[in-house]
Design a protein around this motif. Structure first.
Motif, PDB file in Angstrom:
ATOM      1  N   VAL A   1       0.833  -1.201   0.000  1.00 13.35           N
ATOM      2  CA  VAL A   1       0.000   0.000   0.000  1.00 13.35           C
ATOM      3  C   VAL A   1       0.868   1.252   0.000  1.00 13.35           C
ATOM      4  O   VAL A   1       0.567   2.232  -0.687  1.00 13.35           O
ATOM      5  CB  VAL A   1      -0.953  -0.010   1.209  1.00 13.35           C
ATOM      6  CG1 VAL A   1      -1.836   1.241   1.201  1.00 13.35           C
ATOM      7  CG2 VAL A   1      -1.812  -1.267   1.212  1.00 13.35           C
ATOM      8  N   ALA A   2       1.959   1.222   0.748  1.00 10.53           N
ATOM      9  CA  ALA A   2       2.841   2.385   0.824  1.00 10.53           C
ATOM     10  C   ALA A   2       3.387   2.763  -0.552  1.00 10.53           C
ATOM     11  O   ALA A   2       3.562   3.952  -0.854  1.00 10.53           O
ATOM     12  CB  ALA A   2       3.993   2.114   1.789  1.00 10.53           C
ATOM     13  N   GLU A   3       3.646   1.781  -1.402  1.00 11.97           N
ATOM     14  CA  GLU A   3       4.125   2.090  -2.755  1.00 11.97           C
ATOM     15  C   GLU A   3       3.110   2.954  -3.497  1.00 11.97           C
ATOM     16  O   GLU A   3       3.476   3.901  -4.205  1.00 11.97           O
ATOM     17  CB  GLU A   3       4.387   0.798  -3.526  1.00 11.97           C
ATOM     18  CG  GLU A   3       5.597   0.027  -3.052  1.00 11.97           C
ATOM     19  CD  GLU A   3       5.806  -1.258  -3.844  1.00 11.97           C
ATOM     20  OE1 GLU A   3       5.084  -1.460  -4.842  1.00 11.97           O
ATOM     21  OE2 GLU A   3       6.678  -2.060  -3.452  1.00 11.97           O
ATOM     22  N   ALA A   4       1.819   2.631  -3.335  1.00 10.09           N
ATOM     23  CA  ALA A   4       0.774   3.425  -3.989  1.00 10.09           C
ATOM     24  C   ALA A   4       0.679   4.811  -3.371  1.00 10.09           C
ATOM     25  O   ALA A   4       0.455   5.807  -4.072  1.00 10.09           O
ATOM     26  CB  ALA A   4      -0.560   2.700  -3.898  1.00 10.09           C
ATOM     27  N   VAL A   5       0.831   4.900  -2.058  1.00  9.13           N
ATOM     28  CA  VAL A   5       0.773   6.201  -1.386  1.00  9.13           C
ATOM     29  C   VAL A   5       1.904   7.096  -1.868  1.00  9.13           C
ATOM     30  O   VAL A   5       1.707   8.288  -2.162  1.00  9.13           O
ATOM     31  CB  VAL A   5       0.828   6.034   0.147  1.00  9.13           C
ATOM     32  CG1 VAL A   5       0.844   7.398   0.829  1.00  9.13           C
ATOM     33  CG2 VAL A   5      -0.361   5.222   0.645  1.00  9.13           C
ATOM     34  N   VAL A   6       3.100   6.541  -1.955  1.00 12.41           N
ATOM     35  CA  VAL A   6       4.244   7.331  -2.417  1.00 12.41           C
ATOM     36  C   VAL A   6       4.033   7.789  -3.859  1.00 12.41           C
ATOM     37  O   VAL A   6       4.351   8.929  -4.214  1.00 12.41           O
ATOM     38  CB  VAL A   6       5.555   6.524  -2.265  1.00 12.41           C
ATOM     39  CG1 VAL A   6       6.711   7.252  -2.940  1.00 12.41           C
ATOM     40  CG2 VAL A   6       5.858   6.293  -0.789  1.00 12.41           C
ATOM     41  N   PHE A   7       3.477   6.913  -4.698  1.00 15.98           N
ATOM     42  CA  PHE A   7       3.171   7.324  -6.074  1.00 15.98           C
ATOM     43  C   PHE A   7       2.207   8.509  -6.073  1.00 15.98           C
ATOM     44  O   PHE A   7       2.430   9.512  -6.762  1.00 15.98           O
ATOM     45  CB  PHE A   7       2.570   6.160  -6.853  1.00 15.98           C
ATOM     46  CG  PHE A   7       2.061   6.567  -8.219  1.00 15.98           C
ATOM     47  CD1 PHE A   7       2.927   6.651  -9.301  1.00 15.98           C
ATOM     48  CD2 PHE A   7       0.727   6.903  -8.411  1.00 15.98           C
ATOM     49  CE1 PHE A   7       2.466   7.046 -10.556  1.00 15.98           C
ATOM     50  CE2 PHE A   7       0.256   7.298  -9.649  1.00 15.98           C
ATOM     51  CZ  PHE A   7       1.122   7.377 -10.730  1.00 15.98           C
ATOM     52  N   ALA A   8       1.120   8.402  -5.322  1.00 19.61           N
ATOM     53  CA  ALA A   8       0.131   9.479  -5.290  1.00 19.61           C
ATOM     54  C   ALA A   8       0.741  10.775  -4.757  1.00 19.61           C
ATOM     55  O   ALA A   8       0.416  11.870  -5.229  1.00 19.61           O
ATOM     56  CB  ALA A   8      -1.065   9.062  -4.434  1.00 19.61           C
ATOM     57  N   ALA A   9       1.624  10.651  -3.787  1.00 26.45           N
ATOM     58  CA  ALA A   9       2.216  11.830  -3.172  1.00 26.45           C
ATOM     59  C   ALA A   9       3.248  12.511  -4.052  1.00 26.45           C
ATOM     60  O   ALA A   9       3.482  13.717  -3.926  1.00 26.45           O
ATOM     61  CB  ALA A   9       2.863  11.447  -1.840  1.00 26.45           C
ATOM     62  N   THR A  10       3.858  11.762  -4.962  1.00 24.21           N
ATOM     63  CA  THR A  10       4.990  12.312  -5.706  1.00 24.21           C
ATOM     64  C   THR A  10       4.758  12.484  -7.196  1.00 24.21           C
ATOM     65  O   THR A  10       5.506  13.215  -7.848  1.00 24.21           O
ATOM     66  CB  THR A  10       6.237  11.424  -5.517  1.00 24.21           C
ATOM     67  OG1 THR A  10       5.947  10.095  -5.978  1.00 24.21           O
ATOM     68  CG2 THR A  10       6.646  11.363  -4.055  1.00 24.21           C
ATOM     69  N   ASN A  11       3.752  11.818  -7.760  1.00 25.99           N
ATOM     70  CA  ASN A  11       3.537  11.932  -9.200  1.00 25.99           C
ATOM     71  C   ASN A  11       2.862  13.254  -9.531  1.00 25.99           C
ATOM     72  O   ASN A  11       1.716  13.497  -9.123  1.00 25.99           O
ATOM     73  CB  ASN A  11       2.699  10.762  -9.716  1.00 25.99           C
ATOM     74  CG  ASN A  11       2.567  10.796 -11.225  1.00 25.99           C
ATOM     75  OD1 ASN A  11       1.683  11.439 -11.764  1.00 25.99           O
ATOM     76  ND2 ASN A  11       3.461  10.110 -11.911  1.00 25.99           N
ATOM     77  N   ALA A  12       3.529  14.090 -10.284  1.00 25.65           N
ATOM     78  CA  ALA A  12       3.064  15.457 -10.530  1.00 25.65           C
ATOM     79  C   ALA A  12       1.848  15.535 -11.433  1.00 25.65           C
ATOM     80  O   ALA A  12       1.260  16.612 -11.588  1.00 25.65           O
ATOM     81  CB  ALA A  12       4.208  16.284 -11.132  1.00 25.65           C
ATOM     82  N   ASN A  13       1.434  14.422 -12.036  1.00 26.52           N
ATOM     83  CA  ASN A  13       0.319  14.436 -12.974  1.00 26.52           C
ATOM     84  C   ASN A  13      -0.911  13.694 -12.439  1.00 26.52           C
ATOM     85  O   ASN A  13      -1.839  13.402 -13.195  1.00 26.52           O
ATOM     86  CB  ASN A  13       0.746  13.805 -14.302  1.00 26.52           C
ATOM     87  CG  ASN A  13      -0.119  14.240 -15.470  1.00 26.52           C
ATOM     88  OD1 ASN A  13      -0.468  15.415 -15.584  1.00 26.52           O
ATOM     89  ND2 ASN A  13      -0.479  13.306 -16.329  1.00 26.52           N
ATOM     90  N   THR A  14      -0.917  13.408 -11.139  1.00 23.00           N
ATOM     91  CA  THR A  14      -2.016  12.654 -10.542  1.00 23.00           C
ATOM     92  C   THR A  14      -2.712  13.481  -9.473  1.00 23.00           C
ATOM     93  O   THR A  14      -2.085  13.872  -8.479  1.00 23.00           O
ATOM     94  CB  THR A  14      -1.510  11.340  -9.921  1.00 23.00           C
ATOM     95  OG1 THR A  14      -0.837  10.569 -10.922  1.00 23.00           O
ATOM     96  CG2 THR A  14      -2.651  10.528  -9.330  1.00 23.00           C
ATOM     97  N   THR A  15      -4.003  13.758  -9.663  1.00 17.52           N
ATOM     98  CA  THR A  15      -4.780  14.471  -8.652  1.00 17.52           C
ATOM     99  C   THR A  15      -6.256  14.150  -8.805  1.00 17.52           C
ATOM    100  O   THR A  15      -6.712  13.750  -9.888  1.00 17.52           O
ATOM    101  CB  THR A  15      -4.546  15.994  -8.744  1.00 17.52           C
ATOM    102  OG1 THR A  15      -5.073  16.619  -7.567  1.00 17.52           O
ATOM    103  CG2 THR A  15      -5.205  16.597  -9.977  1.00 17.52           C
ATOM    104  N   GLY A  16      -6.994  14.276  -7.715  1.00 15.67           N
ATOM    105  CA  GLY A  16      -8.425  14.002  -7.727  1.00 15.67           C
ATOM    106  C   GLY A  16      -8.756  12.536  -7.917  1.00 15.67           C
ATOM    107  O   GLY A  16      -9.841  12.192  -8.379  1.00 15.67           O
ATOM    108  N   THR A  17      -7.870  11.647  -7.506  1.00 19.18           N
ATOM    109  CA  THR A  17      -7.988  10.224  -7.810  1.00 19.18           C
ATOM    110  C   THR A  17      -7.974   9.380  -6.538  1.00 19.18           C
ATOM    111  O   THR A  17      -7.245   9.684  -5.596  1.00 19.18           O
ATOM    112  CB  THR A  17      -6.817   9.776  -8.710  1.00 19.18           C
ATOM    113  OG1 THR A  17      -6.878  10.499  -9.943  1.00 19.18           O
ATOM    114  CG2 THR A  17      -6.868   8.293  -9.002  1.00 19.18           C
TER     115      THR A  17
END
Length: 240
Positions: free
Chosen positions: A211-227
């Motif tokens: 789960v932490a891998e997904a959290v880090v992706f969401a926190a750091t990927n500059a093109n992901t929001t509202g998801t």
């Protein structure tokens, strides 16, 4: 010119998914701070992970969280992984007072933390909430926690639009082997995990690190929001 070190705060980061996230953010080069209400866990963390700095304010205490924000200064990533132990049970005899406490411990604490720390978020920063698959499944006995997680997930899109360019996302895990299950007898826990693993499409129970891998992706990927990122092993596809 030296590049400014990025700073992350994981609210609810002393165990389980929160701690796994804090460790992975550290590996990504963040200076990581975390919060937890239990002094014993914070003391243990100071020994096991001395480069993770712990703080003890309650996520539901606006004044304490504001004071922590004033102390920390600019934040580049805020992860809110606050959870309680109440809210489960069939609706016919569900203690609604207990459910109100559960909303305080999770829903209201998430919003309190966001509101208190929002002035410290960098314009290029992110907010990531940890919710649960109960928000989108029909498991009997989960109406209370489904309402909590559903309320949090319903806020993601409007917050992402309102707070832009700050990015706002959620990560929704399913059955995950974390200390939250420690209240169950070991044999009962093992039997449930075995049944869940056999039924899940991925044929395994998730780990905090998954789960932490997904959290880090969401926190750091500059093109992901509202998801809302689903990392549930396919639990939403079946009846557990």
């Amino acid at each position: 010119m030296l590049r400014r070190q990025t700073r992350a705060l994981v609210a609810g980061g002393t165990s389980g998914i929160g701690l796994a996230t804090a460790r992975q953010l550290r590996e990504h080069g963040f200076e990581v701070r975390l919060t937890g209400r239990g002094k014993e866990r914070l003391d243990d963390l100071a020994l096991s992970d001395p480069d993770l700095t712990g703080h003890q304010p309650d996520g539901g205490d606006a004044a304490a969280m504001t004071a922590l924000g004033d102390q920390l200064g600019r934040l580049d990533a805020l992860v809110v992984s606050l959870s309680g132990t109440e809210g489960m049970g069939p609706i016919a005899d569900l203690d609604l007072g207990m459910l109100r406490r559960a909303f305080d411990a999770e829903f209201w604490a998430h919003l309190t933390t966001i509101q208190a720390l929002l002035p410290r978020l960098a314009p290029t920063g992110s907010i990531t909430l940890v919710t649960a698959v109960s928000a989108r499944t029909g498991m009997p006995g989960t109406a209370g926690i489904a309402a909590i997680n559903g309320a949090l997930e319903a806020a993601i899109k409007p917050l992402a639009a309102e707070l832009a360019p700050i990015r706002v996302n959620a990560v929704s895990p399913g059955v995950v082997d974390t200390p939250r299950w420690s209240g169950f007898p070991a044999e009962q826990r093992a039997a449930y995990f075995a049944r869940a693993a056999a039924a899940l499409p991925v044929r395994k129970v998730g780990t905090a690190e998954d789960v932490a891998e997904a959290v880090v992706f969401a926190a750091t990927n500059a093109n992901t929001t509202g998801t809302v990122l689903e990392t549930d092993g396919g639990a939403r596809l079946i009846n557990l």
